[in-house]
Design a protein around this motif. Structure first.
Motif, PDB file in Angstrom:
ATOM      1  N   LEU A  89      19.013   0.913  54.042  1.00 56.29           N
ATOM      2  CA  LEU A  89      18.433   2.227  55.014  1.00 56.29           C
ATOM      3  C   LEU A  89      16.689   1.862  54.655  1.00 56.29           C
ATOM      4  CD1 LEU A  89      19.659   4.165  51.002  1.00 56.29           C
ATOM      5  CD2 LEU A  89      20.623   4.163  53.646  1.00 56.29           C
ATOM      6  N   ALA A  90      16.864   2.576  55.819  1.00 58.61           N
ATOM      7  CA  ALA A  90      15.702   2.867  56.710  1.00 58.61           C
ATOM      8  C   ALA A  90      15.417   4.485  56.933  1.00 58.61           C
ATOM      9  CB  ALA A  90      15.849   2.351  57.771  1.00 58.61           C
ATOM     10  N   CYS A  91      13.992   4.377  56.383  1.00 55.85           N
ATOM     11  CA  CYS A  91      13.363   5.986  56.859  1.00 55.85           C
ATOM     12  C   CYS A  91      11.989   5.573  55.935  1.00 55.85           C
ATOM     13  CB  CYS A  91      14.656   6.116  55.229  1.00 55.85           C
ATOM     14  SG  CYS A  91      14.030   5.714  52.968  1.00 55.85           S
ATOM     15  N   LYS A  92      11.317   7.041  55.849  1.00 55.53           N
ATOM     16  CA  LYS A  92      10.334   7.840  55.769  1.00 55.53           C
ATOM     17  C   LYS A  92      10.220   8.082  54.508  1.00 55.53           C
ATOM     18  CE  LYS A  92       8.842   8.790  60.431  1.00 55.53           C
ATOM     19  NZ  LYS A  92       7.181   7.910  60.556  1.00 55.53           N
ATOM     20  N   ILE A  93       9.110   7.920  54.425  1.00 51.00           N
ATOM     21  CA  ILE A  93       8.794   8.667  52.289  1.00 51.00           C
ATOM     22  C   ILE A  93       8.282   9.513  52.628  1.00 51.00           C
ATOM     23  CG2 ILE A  93       8.427   8.531  50.130  1.00 51.00           C
ATOM     24  CD1 ILE A  93      11.124   6.851  51.143  1.00 51.00           C
ATOM     25  N   ARG A  94       8.694  10.661  53.062  1.00 50.25           N
ATOM     26  CA  ARG A  94       8.178  12.486  53.665  1.00 50.25           C
ATOM     27  C   ARG A  94       7.186  12.690  52.458  1.00 50.25           C
ATOM     28  NH1 ARG A  94      12.532  12.323  56.964  1.00 50.25           N
ATOM     29  NH2 ARG A  94      11.510  11.536  59.093  1.00 50.25           N
ATOM     30  N   TYR A  95       8.469  13.120  51.860  1.00 48.95           N
ATOM     31  CA  TYR A  95       8.316  14.319  50.599  1.00 48.95           C
ATOM     32  C   TYR A  95       8.494  14.026  49.694  1.00 48.95           C
ATOM     33  CZ  TYR A  95       8.259  16.708  54.978  1.00 48.95           C
ATOM     34  OH  TYR A  95       7.815  17.293  56.345  1.00 48.95           O
TER      35      TYR A  95
END
Length: 219
Positions: free
Chosen positions: A172-178
């Motif tokens: 999984l590739a993602c930003k950790i925004r919230y």
């Protein structure tokens, strides 16, 4: 996953997302993808998470040659296309039904004719119709920037569990925004061992590797 049309009044920082195409060089191929923000919204543009995922796959940290892979919430299909170009034996590239024609056109444009038979575009709404996909039938499950709608987290997790076996790798590739994003990682850790394997500081993208926990066997 979310097919959300957006208004044309966007910030300049997002201008690249509104271009009709995006071009990359991966796996010794020039990859040119059609984008369609106005009709399909966030599902039809290339986000940084997909680019970072492809860069990671090119590093060879995950063996693709001869593997059976599936991409979830594929959008433009960049990650699945690159997985196929890097040698995956079979790649299923999935999204919701409205995006399939657009997605299939990108696949046809970028996969060499002699490899097209190894790439399938397929409808998949998380948590629905999973019986159409073999239980634990994929060596590699890929998802780029698909962790963002909290309401979808239970169905996304259910889908990952269905598709993977204890020998599968989920990336999984993602930003950790919230906070909700870290909440999803906590949910994931209840069913998978999870490790961060890469961080792109420039784009603020994390890549997590998850492996399904062994099934509990009550004594």
């Amino acid at each position: 996953m979310a097919l959300v049309p957006y208004d044309g009044n966007y910030l300049p920082v997002f201008s690249k997302l509104h271009k009709s195409s995006a071009e990359f060089h991966f796996a010794d191929h020039n990859v040119r993808l059609t984008q369609d923000w106005n009709q399909l919204g966030v599902a039809a543009v290339v986000w940084d998470a997909a680019v970072v995922m492809c860069m990671y796959l090119e590093l060879g940290q995950v063996e693709l040659t001869g593997k059976v892979a599936i991409e979830l919430g594929a959008g433009t299909g960049l990650v699945g296309i690159v997985a196929a170009l890097l040698g995956a034996k079979k790649v299923t590239i999935t999204d919701r039904e409205p995006a399939l024609g657009f997605l299939a056109a990108n696949v046809k444009e970028n996969i060499p004719p002699d490899q097209l038979g190894a790439v399938e575009v397929s409808e998949l709404t998380w948590g629905q119709g999973l019986e159409r996909y073999p239980t634990g039938g994929f060596d590699i499950v890929l998802g780029a920037d698909i962790v963002y709608l909290e309401d979808t987290f239970p169905s996304l997790l259910q889908t990952m569990e269905h598709l993977s076996s204890e020998s599968s790798v989920v990336l999984l590739a993602c930003k950790i925004r919230y906070e909700r994003d870290t909440n999803f990682l906590s949910m994931l850790k209840q069913h998978f061992t999870v490790h961060e394997v890469h961080y792109d500081k420039e784009r603020d993208i994390h890549i997590y590797k998850a492996v399904k926990l062994p099934a509990r066997r009550d004594l």
